[in-house]
Write a protein that holds these residues in place. Structure first.
Motif, PDB file in Angstrom:
ATOM      1  N   ALA A 197       0.894  -1.237  -0.196  1.00 38.03           N
ATOM      2  CA  ALA A 197      -0.096   0.056   0.039  1.00 38.03           C
ATOM      3  C   ALA A 197       1.165   1.265   0.064  1.00 38.03           C
ATOM      4  CB  ALA A 197      -0.931   0.177   1.253  1.00 38.03           C
ATOM      5  N   PRO A 198       0.637   2.352  -0.970  1.00 39.86           N
ATOM      6  CA  PRO A 198       1.460   3.578  -0.832  1.00 39.86           C
ATOM      7  C   PRO A 198       1.246   4.048   0.648  1.00 39.86           C
ATOM      8  CG  PRO A 198      -0.799   3.825  -1.973  1.00 39.86           C
ATOM      9  CD  PRO A 198      -0.809   2.406  -1.557  1.00 39.86           C
ATOM     10  N   LEU A 199       2.175   5.056   0.731  1.00 42.18           N
ATOM     11  CA  LEU A 199       2.282   5.717   2.047  1.00 42.18           C
ATOM     12  C   LEU A 199       1.929   7.257   1.555  1.00 42.18           C
ATOM     13  CD1 LEU A 199       5.767   4.475   3.411  1.00 42.18           C
ATOM     14  CD2 LEU A 199       3.261   3.695   3.785  1.00 42.18           C
ATOM     15  N   PRO A 200       0.710   7.645   1.743  1.00 43.47           N
ATOM     16  CA  PRO A 200       0.115   8.941   1.357  1.00 43.47           C
ATOM     17  C   PRO A 200       0.704   9.830   2.047  1.00 43.47           C
ATOM     18  CG  PRO A 200      -1.812   7.751   2.639  1.00 43.47           C
ATOM     19  CD  PRO A 200      -0.499   6.777   2.477  1.00 43.47           C
ATOM     20  N   GLU A 201       1.216   9.836   3.416  1.00 45.35           N
ATOM     21  CA  GLU A 201       1.628  10.936   4.123  1.00 45.35           C
ATOM     22  C   GLU A 201       3.233  11.465   3.781  1.00 45.35           C
ATOM     23  OE1 GLU A 201       2.894   7.303   6.452  1.00 45.35           O
ATOM     24  OE2 GLU A 201       1.077   8.176   5.145  1.00 45.35           O
ATOM     25  N   ILE A 202       3.854  10.709   2.853  1.00 46.17           N
ATOM     26  CA  ILE A 202       5.132  10.802   2.335  1.00 46.17           C
ATOM     27  C   ILE A 202       5.371  11.240   1.146  1.00 46.17           C
ATOM     28  CG2 ILE A 202       7.530   9.802   2.423  1.00 46.17           C
ATOM     29  CD1 ILE A 202       6.652   8.021   4.655  1.00 46.17           C
ATOM     30  N   ALA A 203       6.236  12.278   0.550  1.00 48.86           N
ATOM     31  CA  ALA A 203       6.460  12.427  -0.615  1.00 48.86           C
ATOM     32  C   ALA A 203       5.295  12.424  -1.694  1.00 48.86           C
ATOM     33  CB  ALA A 203       7.454  11.265  -1.114  1.00 48.86           C
ATOM     34  N   GLY A 204       4.387  13.227  -1.323  1.00 52.96           N
ATOM     35  CA  GLY A 204       3.093  13.556  -2.238  1.00 52.96           C
ATOM     36  C   GLY A 204       2.288  12.201  -2.534  1.00 52.96           C
ATOM     37  N   GLY A 205       2.522  11.163  -1.687  1.00 52.07           N
ATOM     38  CA  GLY A 205       1.828   9.915  -1.797  1.00 52.07           C
ATOM     39  C   GLY A 205       2.177   9.157  -2.827  1.00 52.07           C
ATOM     40  N   LEU A 206       3.532   9.381  -3.518  1.00 47.81           N
ATOM     41  CA  LEU A 206       4.004   8.681  -4.568  1.00 47.81           C
ATOM     42  C   LEU A 206       4.766   7.487  -4.071  1.00 47.81           C
ATOM     43  CD1 LEU A 206       4.880  11.383  -7.072  1.00 47.81           C
ATOM     44  CD2 LEU A 206       2.727   9.979  -6.961  1.00 47.81           C
ATOM     45  N   LEU A 207       4.919   7.265  -2.807  1.00 47.60           N
ATOM     46  CA  LEU A 207       5.859   6.321  -2.099  1.00 47.60           C
ATOM     47  C   LEU A 207       5.171   5.168  -1.787  1.00 47.60           C
ATOM     48  CD1 LEU A 207       8.648   7.456   0.071  1.00 47.60           C
ATOM     49  CD2 LEU A 207       7.453   5.025   0.514  1.00 47.60           C
ATOM     50  N   VAL A 208       5.711   3.932  -2.603  1.00 44.47           N
ATOM     51  CA  VAL A 208       5.368   2.524  -2.157  1.00 44.47           C
ATOM     52  C   VAL A 208       6.537   1.908  -1.441  1.00 44.47           C
ATOM     53  CG1 VAL A 208       4.729   0.041  -3.114  1.00 44.47           C
ATOM     54  CG2 VAL A 208       3.921   2.501  -4.293  1.00 44.47           C
ATOM     55  N   PRO A 209       6.100   1.566  -0.359  1.00 42.97           N
ATOM     56  CA  PRO A 209       7.080   0.553   0.474  1.00 42.97           C
ATOM     57  C   PRO A 209       7.651  -0.702  -0.106  1.00 42.97           C
ATOM     58  CG  PRO A 209       5.113   0.301   1.676  1.00 42.97           C
ATOM     59  CD  PRO A 209       4.944   1.430   0.400  1.00 42.97           C
ATOM     60  N   PRO A 210       8.806  -1.359  -0.189  1.00 41.84           N
ATOM     61  CA  PRO A 210       9.267  -2.523  -0.321  1.00 41.84           C
ATOM     62  C   PRO A 210       7.969  -3.512  -0.159  1.00 41.84           C
ATOM     63  CG  PRO A 210      11.161  -1.628   0.846  1.00 41.84           C
ATOM     64  CD  PRO A 210       9.578  -0.972   0.969  1.00 41.84           C
ATOM     65  N   THR A 211       7.698  -4.188  -1.321  1.00 34.81           N
ATOM     66  CA  THR A 211       6.357  -5.259  -1.134  1.00 34.81           C
ATOM     67  C   THR A 211       6.990  -6.485  -1.716  1.00 34.81           C
ATOM     68  OG1 THR A 211       5.094  -3.491  -1.756  1.00 34.81           O
ATOM     69  CG2 THR A 211       4.162  -5.677  -2.495  1.00 34.81           C
ATOM     70  N   VAL A 212       6.607  -7.716  -0.789  1.00 37.97           N
ATOM     71  CA  VAL A 212       7.129  -8.961  -1.021  1.00 37.97           C
ATOM     72  C   VAL A 212       5.794  -9.703  -1.355  1.00 37.97           C
ATOM     73  CG1 VAL A 212       8.060 -11.108  -0.039  1.00 37.97           C
ATOM     74  CG2 VAL A 212       9.019  -8.593   0.369  1.00 37.97           C
ATOM     75  N   PHE A 213       5.792 -10.593  -2.543  1.00 37.33           N
ATOM     76  CA  PHE A 213       4.792 -11.538  -2.888  1.00 37.33           C
ATOM     77  C   PHE A 213       5.408 -13.025  -2.569  1.00 37.33           C
ATOM     78  CE2 PHE A 213       2.071  -7.940  -5.030  1.00 37.33           C
ATOM     79  CZ  PHE A 213       0.940  -8.315  -4.276  1.00 37.33           C
ATOM     80  N   ASP A 214       4.796 -13.657  -1.996  1.00 33.96           N
ATOM     81  CA  ASP A 214       5.188 -14.985  -1.996  1.00 33.96           C
ATOM     82  C   ASP A 214       4.042 -16.025  -2.555  1.00 33.96           C
ATOM     83  OD1 ASP A 214       6.785 -17.484  -1.133  1.00 33.96           O
ATOM     84  OD2 ASP A 214       6.491 -17.111   1.050  1.00 33.96           O
ATOM     85  N   ASN A 215       4.606 -17.276  -2.823  1.00 32.63           N
ATOM     86  CA  ASN A 215       3.550 -18.304  -3.297  1.00 32.63           C
ATOM     87  C   ASN A 215       3.235 -17.926  -4.898  1.00 32.63           C
ATOM     88  OD1 ASN A 215       3.515 -20.081  -1.065  1.00 32.63           O
ATOM     89  ND2 ASN A 215       2.373 -18.634  -0.136  1.00 32.63           N
ATOM     90  N   VAL A 216       4.287 -17.418  -5.539  1.00 29.81           N
ATOM     91  CA  VAL A 216       3.856 -16.838  -6.998  1.00 29.81           C
ATOM     92  C   VAL A 216       4.129 -17.786  -7.987  1.00 29.81           C
ATOM     93  CG1 VAL A 216       4.651 -15.116  -8.589  1.00 29.81           C
ATOM     94  CG2 VAL A 216       4.594 -14.406  -6.279  1.00 29.81           C
ATOM     95  N   ARG A 217       3.311 -17.957  -8.864  1.00 27.93           N
ATOM     96  CA  ARG A 217       3.374 -18.990  -9.895  1.00 27.93           C
ATOM     97  C   ARG A 217       4.130 -18.447 -11.050  1.00 27.93           C
ATOM     98  NH1 ARG A 217      -1.751 -19.310  -8.407  1.00 27.93           N
ATOM     99  NH2 ARG A 217      -2.484 -18.482 -10.575  1.00 27.93           N
ATOM    100  N   PRO A 218       5.048 -19.155 -12.003  1.00 34.47           N
ATOM    101  CA  PRO A 218       5.650 -18.366 -12.819  1.00 34.47           C
ATOM    102  C   PRO A 218       4.764 -17.674 -13.963  1.00 34.47           C
ATOM    103  CG  PRO A 218       6.716 -20.413 -12.330  1.00 34.47           C
ATOM    104  CD  PRO A 218       5.298 -20.162 -11.532  1.00 34.47           C
ATOM    105  N   GLU A 219       3.620 -18.127 -13.956  1.00 34.31           N
ATOM    106  CA  GLU A 219       2.951 -17.513 -15.376  1.00 34.31           C
ATOM    107  C   GLU A 219       2.012 -16.375 -14.916  1.00 34.31           C
ATOM    108  OE1 GLU A 219       0.168 -20.467 -13.218  1.00 34.31           O
ATOM    109  OE2 GLU A 219       2.276 -20.466 -13.882  1.00 34.31           O
TER     110      GLU A 219
END
Length: 322
Positions: A197-219
């Motif tokens: 989720a973006p951090l709306p209170e920082i840098a005009g709302g254009l900041l997305v923190p590091p995001t980790v997805f697990d159990n991802v399928r190659p397709e």
């Protein structure tokens, strides 16, 4: 790209991205100050459909050399074919695999590198390690290490604050693109373990923190398409061959990394991986004396090293009868 182009005696028209023209204009001003003759280096800001298209289709332009998306790279090849058959050299997108085997020499070091591989510069890096392939026997342990590093050491904030190492994305359009991929990952069934989720209170709302997805399928889209944001897709594997199959299963081939204590396995992986740069027990190594470029739809030709001169010169044979 400018260095070898100018060193081989060419004049250059540089069209920077419309999202970041100021650094290129500053570079041109410094070139004039350094004594480069007028007209040798020209910076022409503008939008791709107007300025970029005009350059790529111009009859008097002999070579187009491009860094950017694979989509635009394809269009430049079309433009060349429809104009004067100019040479087109491309450094396109990437979806680089970072492959961690259970026999990696130091899992802590590998985790530090895996976090930086996709979080550095907010993930807006062509070689970003956005596919993290981990041998299943160590997968949970390793992913936990990576997330802890991201939470403790990668600090989002104002880019002018020296303690910040995650800043805003380049513009709101890119923010919407990244958030769209995050929603795609969720809807396709991947497990969101960090960020998202973006951090709306920082840098005009254009900041997305590091995001980790697990159990991802190659397709899945998040495993196949370049996001150009701080989002990583974690996939597990059980064998060397499975790891290589997953790693090569994209249209891209810019870079790859392998973590193992087995030198023979490292050589086998480096040979099997369809990538222009393969790093062993490190991520994002390089030097100006070593060639850099991609396989497949990551592009052609090489930057850096003596190989870079190939793009800005042509071979000529002159025969003199004695």
């Amino acid at each position: 790209k400018l260095g070898p182009a100018l060193a081989t005696g060419n004049s250059v028209v540089l069209k920077p991205s419309e999202k970041s023209p100021l650094s290129a204009l500053r570079l041109a001003a410094l070139a004039v100050e350094a004594g480069l003759p007028s007209g040798v280096l020209n910076v022409l800001p503008g939008f791709g459909p107007e300025v970029g298209s005009a350059l790529s289709r111009h009859i008097d332009v002999d070579t187009v050399v491009f860094t950017g998306s694979t989509r635009v790279g394809r269009q430049l090849m079309v433009d060349a074919g429809e104009s004067n058959m100019k040479q087109v050299w491309l450094e396109g997108g990437g979806k680089s695999p970072n492959v961690v085997f259970a026999d990696a020499p130091d899992l802590d070091e590998a985790a530090v590198a895996a976090a930086a591989a996709f979080a550095f510069n907010q993930g807006e890096v062509c070689t970003a390690g956005t596919r993290l392939l981990v041998e299943n026997s160590i997968r949970e342990e390793f992913v936990t290490k990576v997330m802890k590093i991201l939470e403790n050491e990668w600090k989002p904030g104002n880019p002018l604050d020296p303690t910040t190492n995650i800043g805003p994305l380049v513009d709101r359009g890119q923010l919407e693109t990244v958030l769209g991929y995050i929603e795609s990952g969720k809807s396709d069934g991947a497990t969101l373990r960090l960020g998202g989720a973006p951090l709306p209170e920082i840098a005009g709302g254009l900041l997305v923190p590091p995001t980790v997805f697990d159990n991802v399928r190659p397709e899945m889209r998040i495993a196949q398409e370049e996001i150009f944001g701080p989002v990583v897709s974690v996939m597990g594997f059980d064998s060397f061959d499975e790891a290589m199959t997953i790693a090569n299963n994209t249209i891209y081939g810019l870079a790859a990394a392998v973590w193992t204590s087995d030198l023979s396995k490292a050589h086998r992986a480096a040979r099997a991986l369809r990538a222009g740069s393969v790093w062993v027990n490190q991520y994002d190594g390089g030097d100006m004396t070593a060639p850099f470029g991609g396989f497949k739809q990551s592009g052609n030709g090489r930057d850096k090293s003596l190989h870079a001169f190939d793009k800005y010169t042509q071979l000529k044979a002159t025969w003199i009868k004695l």
